[in-house]
Motif scaffolding. Structure first.
Motif, PDB file in Angstrom:
ATOM      1  N   GLN A 225       0.846  -1.203   0.000  1.00  0.00           N
ATOM      2  CA  GLN A 225       0.000   0.000   0.000  1.00  0.00           C
ATOM      3  C   GLN A 225       0.879   1.248   0.000  1.00  0.00           C
ATOM      4  O   GLN A 225       0.967   1.972   0.993  1.00  0.00           O
ATOM      5  CB  GLN A 225      -0.922  -0.012   1.231  1.00  0.00           C
ATOM      6  CG  GLN A 225      -1.812  -1.233   1.309  1.00  0.00           C
ATOM      7  CD  GLN A 225      -2.555  -1.342   2.634  1.00  0.00           C
ATOM      8  OE1 GLN A 225      -2.318  -0.572   3.554  1.00  0.00           O
ATOM      9  NE2 GLN A 225      -3.447  -2.313   2.725  1.00  0.00           N
ATOM     10  N   PRO A 226       1.582   1.517  -1.107  1.00  0.00           N
ATOM     11  CA  PRO A 226       2.495   2.663  -1.149  1.00  0.00           C
ATOM     12  C   PRO A 226       1.774   3.979  -0.891  1.00  0.00           C
ATOM     13  O   PRO A 226       0.700   4.231  -1.438  1.00  0.00           O
ATOM     14  CB  PRO A 226       3.072   2.603  -2.568  1.00  0.00           C
ATOM     15  CG  PRO A 226       2.133   1.748  -3.346  1.00  0.00           C
ATOM     16  CD  PRO A 226       1.547   0.773  -2.381  1.00  0.00           C
ATOM     17  N   ASP A 227       2.381   4.787  -0.044  1.00  0.00           N
ATOM     18  CA  ASP A 227       1.803   6.075   0.337  1.00  0.00           C
ATOM     19  C   ASP A 227       2.644   7.192  -0.285  1.00  0.00           C
ATOM     20  O   ASP A 227       3.707   7.546   0.231  1.00  0.00           O
ATOM     21  CB  ASP A 227       1.775   6.192   1.861  1.00  0.00           C
ATOM     22  CG  ASP A 227       1.050   7.434   2.340  1.00  0.00           C
ATOM     23  OD1 ASP A 227       0.761   8.307   1.504  1.00  0.00           O
ATOM     24  OD2 ASP A 227       0.787   7.533   3.556  1.00  0.00           O
ATOM     25  N   GLU A 228       2.167   7.727  -1.390  1.00  0.00           N
ATOM     26  CA  GLU A 228       2.910   8.750  -2.119  1.00  0.00           C
ATOM     27  C   GLU A 228       2.830  10.116  -1.453  1.00  0.00           C
ATOM     28  O   GLU A 228       3.544  11.046  -1.841  1.00  0.00           O
ATOM     29  CB  GLU A 228       2.368   8.850  -3.553  1.00  0.00           C
ATOM     30  CG  GLU A 228       2.452   7.562  -4.363  1.00  0.00           C
ATOM     31  CD  GLU A 228       3.867   7.257  -4.833  1.00  0.00           C
ATOM     32  OE1 GLU A 228       4.747   8.142  -4.695  1.00  0.00           O
ATOM     33  OE2 GLU A 228       4.098   6.129  -5.332  1.00  0.00           O
ATOM     34  N   SER A 229       1.976  10.255  -0.449  1.00  0.00           N
ATOM     35  CA  SER A 229       1.766  11.574   0.156  1.00  0.00           C
ATOM     36  C   SER A 229       2.823  11.933   1.193  1.00  0.00           C
ATOM     37  O   SER A 229       2.966  13.102   1.556  1.00  0.00           O
ATOM     38  CB  SER A 229       0.380  11.634   0.812  1.00  0.00           C
ATOM     39  OG  SER A 229       0.314  10.775   1.951  1.00  0.00           O
ATOM     40  N   THR A 239      11.190   3.600   9.330  1.00  0.00           N
ATOM     41  CA  THR A 239      11.944   2.351   9.181  1.00  0.00           C
ATOM     42  C   THR A 239      12.832   2.117  10.390  1.00  0.00           C
ATOM     43  O   THR A 239      12.886   1.012  10.947  1.00  0.00           O
ATOM     44  CB  THR A 239      12.787   2.389   7.896  1.00  0.00           C
ATOM     45  OG1 THR A 239      11.914   2.425   6.762  1.00  0.00           O
ATOM     46  CG2 THR A 239      13.699   1.180   7.799  1.00  0.00           C
ATOM     47  N   ARG A 240      13.528   3.161  10.806  1.00  0.00           N
ATOM     48  CA  ARG A 240      14.404   3.039  11.971  1.00  0.00           C
ATOM     49  C   ARG A 240      13.600   2.655  13.213  1.00  0.00           C
ATOM     50  O   ARG A 240      13.997   1.777  13.991  1.00  0.00           O
ATOM     51  CB  ARG A 240      15.124   4.371  12.194  1.00  0.00           C
ATOM     52  CG  ARG A 240      16.249   4.306  13.221  1.00  0.00           C
ATOM     53  CD  ARG A 240      16.870   5.679  13.434  1.00  0.00           C
ATOM     54  NE  ARG A 240      17.422   6.216  12.208  1.00  0.00           N
ATOM     55  CZ  ARG A 240      17.039   7.362  11.645  1.00  0.00           C
ATOM     56  NH1 ARG A 240      16.079   8.089  12.205  1.00  0.00           N
ATOM     57  NH2 ARG A 240      17.600   7.789  10.535  1.00  0.00           N
ATOM     58  N   ASP A 503       8.743  -9.662   9.832  1.00  0.00           N
ATOM     59  CA  ASP A 503       7.845  -9.426  10.943  1.00  0.00           C
ATOM     60  C   ASP A 503       6.622  -8.702  10.393  1.00  0.00           C
ATOM     61  O   ASP A 503       6.752  -7.830   9.516  1.00  0.00           O
ATOM     62  CB  ASP A 503       8.571  -8.573  11.991  1.00  0.00           C
ATOM     63  CG  ASP A 503       7.683  -8.166  13.148  1.00  0.00           C
ATOM     64  OD1 ASP A 503       7.541  -8.976  14.073  1.00  0.00           O
ATOM     65  OD2 ASP A 503       7.132  -7.046  13.118  1.00  0.00           O
ATOM     66  N   THR A 504       5.450  -9.036  10.867  1.00  0.00           N
ATOM     67  CA  THR A 504       4.234  -8.433  10.305  1.00  0.00           C
ATOM     68  C   THR A 504       4.205  -6.925  10.500  1.00  0.00           C
ATOM     69  O   THR A 504       3.743  -6.190   9.611  1.00  0.00           O
ATOM     70  CB  THR A 504       2.982  -9.063  10.935  1.00  0.00           C
ATOM     71  OG1 THR A 504       3.099  -9.052  12.372  1.00  0.00           O
ATOM     72  CG2 THR A 504       2.795 -10.496  10.455  1.00  0.00           C
ATOM     73  N   PHE A 509       4.771  -1.591   7.680  1.00  0.00           N
ATOM     74  CA  PHE A 509       5.339  -0.281   7.373  1.00  0.00           C
ATOM     75  C   PHE A 509       6.066  -0.290   6.022  1.00  0.00           C
ATOM     76  O   PHE A 509       5.883   0.620   5.205  1.00  0.00           O
ATOM     77  CB  PHE A 509       6.303   0.166   8.464  1.00  0.00           C
ATOM     78  CG  PHE A 509       6.854   1.547   8.229  1.00  0.00           C
ATOM     79  CD1 PHE A 509       6.108   2.665   8.568  1.00  0.00           C
ATOM     80  CD2 PHE A 509       8.092   1.727   7.625  1.00  0.00           C
ATOM     81  CE1 PHE A 509       6.594   3.939   8.318  1.00  0.00           C
ATOM     82  CE2 PHE A 509       8.587   2.993   7.372  1.00  0.00           C
ATOM     83  CZ  PHE A 509       7.827   4.111   7.721  1.00  0.00           C
ATOM     84  N   ALA A 510       6.895  -1.315   5.793  1.00  0.00           N
ATOM     85  CA  ALA A 510       7.672  -1.375   4.544  1.00  0.00           C
ATOM     86  C   ALA A 510       6.768  -1.372   3.319  1.00  0.00           C
ATOM     87  O   ALA A 510       7.144  -0.848   2.261  1.00  0.00           O
ATOM     88  CB  ALA A 510       8.563  -2.606   4.550  1.00  0.00           C
ATOM     89  N   SER A 511       5.580  -1.942   3.448  1.00  0.00           N
ATOM     90  CA  SER A 511       4.660  -2.025   2.311  1.00  0.00           C
ATOM     91  C   SER A 511       4.127  -0.668   1.880  1.00  0.00           C
ATOM     92  O   SER A 511       3.556  -0.536   0.805  1.00  0.00           O
ATOM     93  CB  SER A 511       3.478  -2.944   2.651  1.00  0.00           C
ATOM     94  OG  SER A 511       2.652  -2.361   3.653  1.00  0.00           O
TER      95      SER A 511
END
Length: 641
Positions: A225-229, A239-240, A503-504, A509-511
Motif C-alpha cells: 500500500q504505497p503512500d505517495e503523500s 523504518t528506523r 515481521d508483520t 510499514f515497509a509495504s
C-alpha cells in the motif's frame, strides 16, 4: 524452537507409540533438550524441545484447564505477553509462562481465527477433543516449516519431511512436476515438495483435520500500500523506529543470544540495533578463495560496532565432507551453495549461543536485490506498443550470441511477468529439454514455470513492476530458498534463528514505501540505507549485497571436478537426467568455455538428494552436534556464576 509431529488415524484406530516415537526421534536435532507425547483415541502428538522460553516449565504437549485440548508448537510468538494478559483477564488459567500455551488458550477464545492474532514464527497443531479435530497453522511468511502427507491409513503433519518418511508403507517417489520446477527455481515452489504425495502447509494458512480429510484455508495475505503523500524523511524515520521495536521483541529468551554478520547492510543493521540493547556476539564465515570471502569487511564492521566477534574459514574439502549430511538435513534439494556456509557459521555459533538474529527478508521487504533496478533500465520499452516490443524481441533472438546488447533487447521486449521468475533462473526452457531425458521432456509431467508464477502475478496486477517482483519473491524465493535453508541449517546445529526483518509490523510499514524511495540514488534499499547511516560504517551503507559467497565456480574446475563426475556416474537418475549433457557441461566449464557452475551445482545437489532419500545409498540417523553439550556446560557455568 522445536520439532513437532502429529498423526491422525483415518480408520479411527489408536496410533502406535513406536510410530510417533520414530517420527519424533528422527528430528532429535530440532530439540535435544526434551521430548513429549500425547496419544488419545485416533490421534498422537509428538514433540522435540529446544528450551528457549520458560526453560523450566515449557514441556510439551501442553493442555488446557479441562485437559480436552492439547498443543505442540514450534517457533516463537513475540506478542505472547500481551495476549497472555488479555486471556488471563478473560478468565483463562495458565500453568506455564510458555508462548505456546498462549496459542492454546487463544484458540479456546477465538477458535480458528487464532493465527491472525499472532506475531512471530510458528508451526503448531492443536488436538481439539471437544470437536474431535486437529487444527493448526503456519506463520505469515513461512519462517518455520510445516509439511503434511495423506496415506491410506493416516494424515501426518510434521516440522520436517524426514518425520513423515517414517510412516509405515509410505513410498519414496520423485515428484516429476516438482523436479522440473526445481530446474528453473533451484528449489521446489509451494505447495509441492520433491516427494510425490508430500506437501507443504503454505505460509499464512491454517488447516483442519476431521472426518478423515485435511482442508487448508488462508488466514492472511501480503498487500503493498504505497503512500505517495509522505516525504522521504517519514519513511527513513519510520523504518528506523519499526526495526528497533522488532529487534527488541526478537530478543526475548532465557538463553544466550548472538547474531550472524556478513558484510552487507542487512545483517549489519540487525547487529547495530541489537547493540543498543545489549552486548552482542557476532559470527561470520568465508571461504579460502580470494574474492569469495568478506571476512575482512565483517571484522571491520564488528570492530566498529564493538561486538565479540568470531569467524571461520571453510575450504573445499570441508564443504564436500559435510554436504551429504546437510542435504539430509534439508529434506529436499535446494541448490543454493550459501546454505552450506550457513551451516558452518551456525555450527560455530552453537558453541556460544542458543539464539541468533539474522538479516533475511530485508531485500524482499525494502527492495534490495539488484534485479529490482531492471524495470528502470528497461523503461524505454514500456511506452512501446505490444507489436513493436514483440518485433524487437523476435529480431534480437535471431542475432548471433556474441552481439552486444542481445539479451537487453530480448528482456526489454518482454513484460515483467514473462521475464522474471524470481531471484534464480537456473535452466531456461530450452536448456531444460537438453538436460532431461527425451521421453520425460515430451511427457505430461513436463510443466511450464508459468504455472507457478502466473497466479501470483495476477494477484499483483495493480502494482508497478518493482513491487510485482517483490511480491513474487515473497511468495517464492523467500519461503522456498531463503527461509528453508535458514531453518534447516541452523536447526541442524540445534540453534534457533530469528529474523527481525520478517515481521508483520515491519512489513506493514515497509509495504507503504513508494518505489521511488526504494530504488533511488543509484542503489537499492535506499530508505533502509538512509535509516541506518548513523549506525554503520560508511563503507557498509553503500556496499553491494554478497552475503556468504561460495566459490563453486572455481571449485568445480579444480577440487570438485572428479568428485562431481563420480556423483554423475553413480546416481541412479538415468530415467530423469541426460547424464551425457551434464558431463559435457562439466567439461566445458572446466575448460573455461562457459560458466555452467550454477546449472551443474543444481544437478549435483539433486543427484545427492536422490542417493540419500530415494536410493537410500547414504543413511543418516538422529544426530546432535557436540557443540550443543559444550553450550549447555557454558550456560550452566554462567548461571552458577
Amino acid at each position: 524452537m522445536c520439532g513437532i509431529v502429529s498423526l491422525y488415524n483415518k480408520r479411527q484406530a489408536p496410533v502406535q507409540q513406536e510410530t510417533i516415537s520414530a517420527m519424533t526421534g528422527v528430528i532429535l536435532h530440532r530439540g535435544p533438550d526434551d521430548d513429549g507425547f500425547h496419544l488419545e483415541e485416533n490421534i498422537a502428538l509428538g514433540f522435540r524441545r529446544l528450551s528457549i522460553i520458560d526453560v523450566e516449565g515449557g514441556h510439551q504437549p501442553l493442555f488446557n484447564e479441562s485437559r480436552d485440548m492439547w498443543i505442540v508448537g514450534n517457533g516463537e510468538v513475540y506478542n505472547y505477553k500481551e495476549l497472555q494478559q488479555w486471556l488471563k483477564d478473560s478468565g483463562h488459567i495458565f500453568q506455564t509462562d510458555s508462548d505456546i500455551e498462549t496459542i492454546l488458550h487463544l484458540y479456546e477464545e477465538v477458535g480458528t481465527d487464532a493465527p491472525k492474532h499472532l506475531r512471530g514464527m510458528f508451526g503448531f497443531t492443536i488436538w481439539d477433543g471437544r470437536k474431535k479435530r486437529l487444527f493448526g497453522a503456519r506463520d505469515h511468511f513461512g519462517i518455520k516449516p510445516l509439511y503434511y502427507v495423506e496415506t491410506a491409513d493416516s494424515i501426518g503433519i510434521a516440522s520436517e519431511i524426514k518425520s513423515l518418511l517414517e510412516l509405515p508403507g509410505l513410498r519414496r517417489e520423485v515428484n516429476k512436476k516438482a523436479f522440473y520446477h526445481y530446474l528453473t527455481f533451484q528449489y521446489v515452489p509451494d505447495p509441492e515438495t520433491m516427494y510425490e504425495g508430500i506437501y507443504r502447509i503454505p505460509p499464512a494458512h491454517s488447516f483442519v483435520v476431521e472426518n478423515d480429510k485435511i482442508t487448508l484455508e488462508r488466514y492472511w495475505d501480503v498487500h503493498f500500500q504505497p503512500d505517495e503523500s509522505k516525504p522521504f524523511s517519514y519513511f527513513v524515520e519510520g523504518t528506523r523506529s519499526v526495526l528497533l521495536e522488532s529487534i527488541d521483541k526478537h530478543r526475548i529468551s532465557e538463553v544466550p543470544r548472538g547474531a550472524f554478520l556478513s558484510s552487507g547492510v542487512d545483517s549489519s543493521s540487525i547487529v547495530a540495533m541489537m547493540r543498543t540493547f545489549e552486548p552482542v556476539k557476532t559470527f561470520s564465515v568465508g571461504s579460502d578463495i580470494p574474492g569469495y570471502s568478506e571476512l575482512d569487511f565483517a571484522k571491520r564492521t564488528a570492530a566498529f560496532l564493538g561486538t565479540e566477534h568470531h569467524e571461520l574459514v571453510v575450504n573445499a574439502q570441508q564443504y564436500m565432507d559435510e554436504l551429504p549430511r546437510l542435504i539430509w538435513h534439508q529434506d529436499e534439494p535446494v541448490a543454493d551453495p550459501s546454505a552450506i556456509l550457513l551451516y558452518f557459521v551456525a555450527k560455530m555459533a552453537s558453541e556460544h549461543v542458543t539464539v541468533v538474529l539474522s538479516g533475511e527478508g530485508a531485500d524482499e521487504f525494502f527492495g534490495g536485490y539488484n534485479i529490482y533496478r531492471e524495470p528502470h533500465s528497461l523503461k524505454m520499452f514500456s511506452g512501446m506498443p505490444g507489436w513493436m516490443r514483440h518485433s524487437i524481441g523476435y529480431m534480437a533472438e535471431h542475432l548471433p550470441d556474441q552481439v552486444k546488447g542481445k539479451n537487453f533487447l530480448i528482456r526489454g521486449s518482454k513484460k515483467v511477468e514473462e521475464r522474471f521468475f524470481g531471484n534464480a533462473l537456473i535452466f531456461s526452457e530450452e536448456m531444460k529439454r537438453r538436460v532431461v531425458m527425451d521421453d520425460i521432456a515430451n511427457s505430461s509431467f513436463y510443466v511450464s514455470p508459468f504455472t507457478v508464477t502466473s497466479d501470483i502475478y495476477k494477484r499483483a496486477a495493480q502494482y508497478d513492476d518493482v513491487t510485482k517482483m517483490q511480491y513474487l519473491d515473497i511468495h517464492t524465493w523467500l519461503r522456498g530458498n531463503i527461509l528453508m535453508k535458514a531453518d534447516k541449517m541452523t536447526m541442524a546445529n540445534s540453534l534457533e534463528l530469528r529474523v527481525p526483518f520478517i515481521d508483520t509490523k515491519v512489513f506493514e510499514f515497509a509495504s507503504t514505501i513508494p518505489t521511488k524511495y526504494k530504488i533511488a540514488n543509484g542503489t537499492t534499499k535506499h530508505v533502509l540505507r538512509e535509516a541506518m547511516k548513523d549506525f554503520l560504517p560508511a563503507e557498509i551503507k553503500s556496499k553491494k549485497k554478497l552475503g556468504f559467497p561460495v566459490p563453486t565456480r572455481t571449485w568445480l574446475k579444480n577440487e570438485f571436478y572428479q568428485w562431481a563426475k563420480e556423483i554423475i556416474f553413480e546416481s541412479k537418475v538415468d530415467d530423469l537426467i541426460n547424464k551425457a549433457y551434464v558431463l559435457y557441461m562439466l567439461d566445458e566449464h572446466r575448460e573455461g568455455n562457459a560458466d555452467y557452475s550454477r546449472k551443474i551445482w543444481t544437478i549435483l545437489v539433486f543427484m545427492l538428494w536422490h542417493q540419500i532419500f530415494i536410493e537410500q545409498k547414504h543413511t543418516f540417523g538422529p544426530y546432535v552436534s557436540p557443540n550443543v553439550e559444550i553450550r549447555r556446560k557454558k550456560n550452566a557455568f554462567q548461571h552458577i556464576g
